[in-house]
Write a protein that holds these residues in place. Structure first.
Motif, PDB file in Angstrom:
ATOM      1  N   ILE A  37     -27.216 -14.629 -16.007  1.00  0.00           N
ATOM      2  CA  ILE A  37     -26.864 -14.454 -14.598  1.00  0.00           C
ATOM      3  C   ILE A  37     -28.109 -14.490 -13.722  1.00  0.00           C
ATOM      4  O   ILE A  37     -28.136 -15.114 -12.665  1.00  0.00           O
ATOM      5  CB  ILE A  37     -26.110 -13.117 -14.392  1.00  0.00           C
ATOM      6  N   TYR A  38     -29.161 -13.823 -14.178  1.00  0.00           N
ATOM      7  CA  TYR A  38     -30.353 -13.657 -13.360  1.00  0.00           C
ATOM      8  C   TYR A  38     -31.537 -14.503 -13.816  1.00  0.00           C
ATOM      9  O   TYR A  38     -31.685 -14.805 -15.003  1.00  0.00           O
ATOM     10  CB  TYR A  38     -30.790 -12.189 -13.367  1.00  0.00           C
TER      11      TYR A  38
ATOM     12  N   LYS B 141     -29.978 -17.363  -5.065  1.00  0.00           N
ATOM     13  CA  LYS B 141     -28.986 -16.416  -5.579  1.00  0.00           C
ATOM     14  C   LYS B 141     -29.366 -15.929  -6.976  1.00  0.00           C
ATOM     15  O   LYS B 141     -29.786 -16.706  -7.827  1.00  0.00           O
ATOM     16  CB  LYS B 141     -27.609 -17.083  -5.610  1.00  0.00           C
ATOM     17  N   ASN B 142     -29.234 -14.608  -7.193  1.00  0.00           N
ATOM     18  CA  ASN B 142     -29.481 -13.975  -8.496  1.00  0.00           C
ATOM     19  C   ASN B 142     -30.917 -14.146  -9.001  1.00  0.00           C
ATOM     20  O   ASN B 142     -31.158 -14.206 -10.207  1.00  0.00           O
ATOM     21  CB  ASN B 142     -28.500 -14.496  -9.557  1.00  0.00           C
ATOM     22  N   THR B 143     -31.841 -14.243  -8.061  1.00  0.00           N
ATOM     23  CA  THR B 143     -33.263 -14.288  -8.420  1.00  0.00           C
ATOM     24  C   THR B 143     -33.895 -12.943  -8.071  1.00  0.00           C
ATOM     25  O   THR B 143     -33.768 -12.463  -6.945  1.00  0.00           O
ATOM     26  CB  THR B 143     -33.984 -15.413  -7.664  1.00  0.00           C
TER      27      THR B 143
ATOM     28  N   ASN C 205     -30.525 -22.528 -13.339  1.00  0.00           N
ATOM     29  CA  ASN C 205     -30.933 -21.776 -14.518  1.00  0.00           C
ATOM     30  C   ASN C 205     -31.129 -22.685 -15.726  1.00  0.00           C
ATOM     31  O   ASN C 205     -30.337 -23.593 -15.978  1.00  0.00           O
ATOM     32  CB  ASN C 205     -29.887 -20.725 -14.881  1.00  0.00           C
TER      33      ASN C 205
ATOM     34  N   HIS D 171     -33.546  -7.080  -4.446  1.00  0.00           N
ATOM     35  CA  HIS D 171     -33.978  -8.379  -4.971  1.00  0.00           C
ATOM     36  C   HIS D 171     -35.476  -8.445  -5.278  1.00  0.00           C
ATOM     37  O   HIS D 171     -35.936  -9.359  -5.951  1.00  0.00           O
ATOM     38  CB  HIS D 171     -33.616  -9.506  -3.996  1.00  0.00           C
TER      39      HIS D 171
ATOM     40  N   LYS E  46     -24.528  -2.950  -9.649  1.00  0.00           N
ATOM     41  CA  LYS E  46     -24.837  -4.209  -8.964  1.00  0.00           C
ATOM     42  C   LYS E  46     -25.410  -3.964  -7.565  1.00  0.00           C
ATOM     43  O   LYS E  46     -25.043  -4.624  -6.587  1.00  0.00           O
ATOM     44  CB  LYS E  46     -23.596  -5.102  -8.898  1.00  0.00           C
TER      45      LYS E  46
END
Length: 248
Positions: free
Chosen positions: A101-102, A130-132, A96, A21, A17
């Protein structure tokens, strides 16, 4: 790095993790770029973060280009317009669409981002939701706008399908007097980021040229200085490699 090393490195980052990014992949071979981009995307959404395709639901979706959370921008030929970037930002600023998650967006041939479209992307690239994750591809790192490069982790990939050449091979070619391979490698070397070109040549100069090829020393130093101050990098590299060829 070669293709295999790159995928292993990325997989370790996924599992720990520690993914950056925004990653900019540079490789002269478009096929290898596409393969790494697709495999990287698949590993990110894979529920097991598997290095290999493991037949999970998300691996299948990603491999068949059926995931709505993976968006592609650019066709590799035409300039990428500001309107396309704006649409991407709007889409990925929402929640999303699928239960992953991503969210991932891939920009094919990032050198095709115009200054206007790049400026539209900068804040989103630097401070994504977030999570992009952003995956950018290029055949020539030197052609990508510096404002884009500065916001990405750049990974330079060996462009030979047989993984024959690497960034440090110039040293081996000189030591082994592999003249023909040296000239072939010049084409690959031109597509490495300028800062990496300079670091590579400075290393070769201190490790080999200064002691073993003193007649090349001045040419080497002049070439490094020209690379630092000139925009005609390809011509500088061509002349340097010819001089090395003649000297070894």
């Amino acid at each position: 790095m070669n293709k295999t090393d790159t995928l292993n490195y990325l997989n370790k980052n996924i599992k720990s993790k520690t993914l950056h990014h925004a990653i900019l992949f540079a490789c002269p071979n478009q096929e290898i770029l596409e393969e790494i981009s697709n495999e990287f995307s698949r590993m990110i959404v894979c529920k097991n973060s598997s290095l290999e395709f493991d037949d999970c639901e998300w691996c299948i979706k990603a491999s068949r280009n059926l995931s709505y959370n993976i968006l592609n921008l650019g066709n590799g030929i035409e300039k990428i317009k500001k309107e396309e970037v704006s649409k991407l930002i709007k889409t990925f600023s929402s929640t999303n669409i699928e239960n992953t998650i991503y969210k991932i967006y891939k920009i094919k041939n990032a050198e095709n981002l115009s200054e206007v479209s790049a400026n539209s992307l900068l804040k989103f690239l630097e401070e994504p939701p977030k999570n992009t994750l952003a995956i950018l591809l290029t055949n020539d790192l030197n052609q990508v706008l510096q404002t884009i490069k500065s916001r990405c982790l750049s990974i330079v990939i060996n462009g030979d399908q047989n993984e024959k050449f690497h960034k440090s091979d110039i040293e081996d070619f000189i030591l082994n007097k592999e003249k023909e391979n040296l000239l072939l490698y010049a084409r690959e070397f031109k597509k490495i980021d300028k800062l990496d070109q300079i670091k590579n040549l400075e290393s070769v100069f201190h490790r080999i040229i200064l002691n073993s090829y003193p007649k090349l020393a001045d040419i080497f130093l002049d070439s490094i200085l020209e690379l630092k101050n000139s925009s005609y990098t390809n011509l500088v590299i061509e002349n340097l490699f010819i001089s090395i060829y003649e000297a070894i």
